[in-house]
Motif scaffolding. Structure first.
Motif, PDB file in Angstrom:
ATOM      1  N   UNK A   6       1.154  10.774   1.596  1.00  0.00           N
ATOM      2  CA  UNK A   6      -0.113  10.023   1.587  1.00  0.00           C
ATOM      3  C   UNK A   6      -0.065   8.935   2.644  1.00  0.00           C
ATOM      4  N   UNK A   7      -1.199   8.656   3.255  1.00  0.00           N
ATOM      5  CA  UNK A   7      -1.272   7.561   4.225  1.00  0.00           C
ATOM      6  C   UNK A   7      -2.720   7.086   4.299  1.00  0.00           C
ATOM      7  N   UNK A   8      -2.904   5.899   4.916  1.00  0.00           N
ATOM      8  CA  UNK A   8      -4.258   5.375   5.132  1.00  0.00           C
ATOM      9  C   UNK A   8      -4.287   4.699   6.500  1.00  0.00           C
TER      10      UNK A   8
ATOM     11  N   UNK B   9      -5.655  -1.057   5.840  1.00  0.00           N
ATOM     12  CA  UNK B   9      -4.601  -2.004   5.484  1.00  0.00           C
ATOM     13  C   UNK B   9      -4.996  -3.417   5.893  1.00  0.00           C
ATOM     14  N   UNK B  10      -5.574  -3.542   7.094  1.00  0.00           N
ATOM     15  CA  UNK B  10      -5.980  -4.870   7.570  1.00  0.00           C
ATOM     16  C   UNK B  10      -7.052  -5.466   6.670  1.00  0.00           C
ATOM     17  N   UNK B  11      -8.013  -4.641   6.255  1.00  0.00           N
ATOM     18  CA  UNK B  11      -9.081  -5.131   5.375  1.00  0.00           C
ATOM     19  C   UNK B  11      -8.545  -5.538   4.011  1.00  0.00           C
TER      20      UNK B  11
ATOM     21  N   UNK C  97       0.834  -1.207   0.000  1.00  0.00           N
ATOM     22  CA  UNK C  97       0.000   0.000   0.000  1.00  0.00           C
ATOM     23  C   UNK C  97       0.867   1.254   0.000  1.00  0.00           C
ATOM     24  N   UNK C  98       1.905   1.262   0.845  1.00  0.00           N
ATOM     25  CA  UNK C  98       2.796   2.429   0.925  1.00  0.00           C
ATOM     26  C   UNK C  98       3.486   2.682  -0.404  1.00  0.00           C
ATOM     27  N   UNK C  99       3.949   1.621  -1.036  1.00  0.00           N
ATOM     28  CA  UNK C  99       4.623   1.767  -2.332  1.00  0.00           C
ATOM     29  C   UNK C  99       3.665   2.315  -3.385  1.00  0.00           C
ATOM     30  N   UNK C 100       2.428   1.835  -3.388  1.00  0.00           N
ATOM     31  CA  UNK C 100       1.458   2.301  -4.374  1.00  0.00           C
ATOM     32  C   UNK C 100       1.097   3.769  -4.130  1.00  0.00           C
TER      33      UNK C 100
END
Length: 234
Positions: free
Chosen positions: A88-90, A95-97, A32-35
């Motif tokens: 950017x972050x989430x 992430x768990x989902x 996710x972080x890379x994307x």
């Protein structure tokens, strides 16, 4: 399986389930972080500005390869450094989902089943309470003991010996007899008072009772000239 080994297996399953779940989360977090970093870099390069606007957000979402991140990722500006920097972050929940928790879920299900088995084994192997032991010890014979207070039989290891209702009645009669012997007439009149001839029924009862008694104790049932039965030590 010994109880301590069952507990060790339980802890091993808990550890394996936790590591599998955490490993999937960490792997997804990196992806996710890379994307998000890639999408943000392309977005900022296209608009050639550090200003975050509605167009920036739309462009950012368009460049995300992980479709589930669109509308969930957050764009912000870092004001802690001398120069403004967008990042950017989430959330951890997102992430768990996104992570594949199916292998971990299967392991947790197996862990739950094994935990119930361990609890069942612990209950089955639990030592008798002092009062119960005292009751049982009052009427022991050949490695088999009978608790008058409870109306239950116990093997030498303290575990309950389960008889069928008819087997239970016959064993109680044997234990209450001073000589541990009973005549056929005595047994038939006590167990089948309304049956004219219960010889065959008694024979079947004794035949099925013998292996149970011999398995859980040092006792055996002997026939005395087909007129009586005696409980003796092997």
């Amino acid at each position: 399986m010994k109880q301590q080994y069952a507990v060790i297996v339980l802890f091993a399953l808990i550890l394996a389930s936790s590591l599998t779940s955490f490993g999937s989360y960490r792997s997804t977090s990196r992806r996710v972080s890379e994307d998000m970093d890639r999408a943000l870099a392309v977005t900022m390069k296209e608009q050639q500005s550090d200003v975050i606007s509605q167009d920036t957000i739309r462009t950012f979402n368009r460049h995300l390869k992980i479709a589930a991140l669109r509308g969930r990722a957050t764009l912000a500006v870092d004001t802690r450094s001398r120069q403004f920097r967008a990042y950017a972050h989430c959330s951890e929940a997102t992430i768990f989902n996104l992570s594949d928790q199916r292998p971990a879920a299967l392991l947790w299900m197996l862990t739950g089943v094994w935990a119930m088995f361990v609890c069942y084994r612990r209950h089955q192997l639990a030592p008798l309470e002092p009062q119960m032991v005292a009751n049982v010890a009052d009427n022991g014979f050949g490695g088999l003991t009978y608790s008058e207070a409870e109306g239950l039989f116990y093997a030498a290891d303290g575990n309950q010996v389960k008889f069928t209702p008819m087997q239970q009645q016959l064993m109680e009669m044997f234990f209450r007899s001073p000589s541990h012997s009973l005549s056929k007439v005595e047994i038939c009149e006590a167990l089948w008072p309304k049956k004219p001839d219960a010889s065959d029924t008694l024979y079947t009862l004794v035949r099925r009772l013998k292996p149970v008694v011999e398995h859980y104790s040092k006792l055996k049932i002997e026939s005395d000239r087909n007129k009586a039965y005696r409980l003796t030590v092997k």
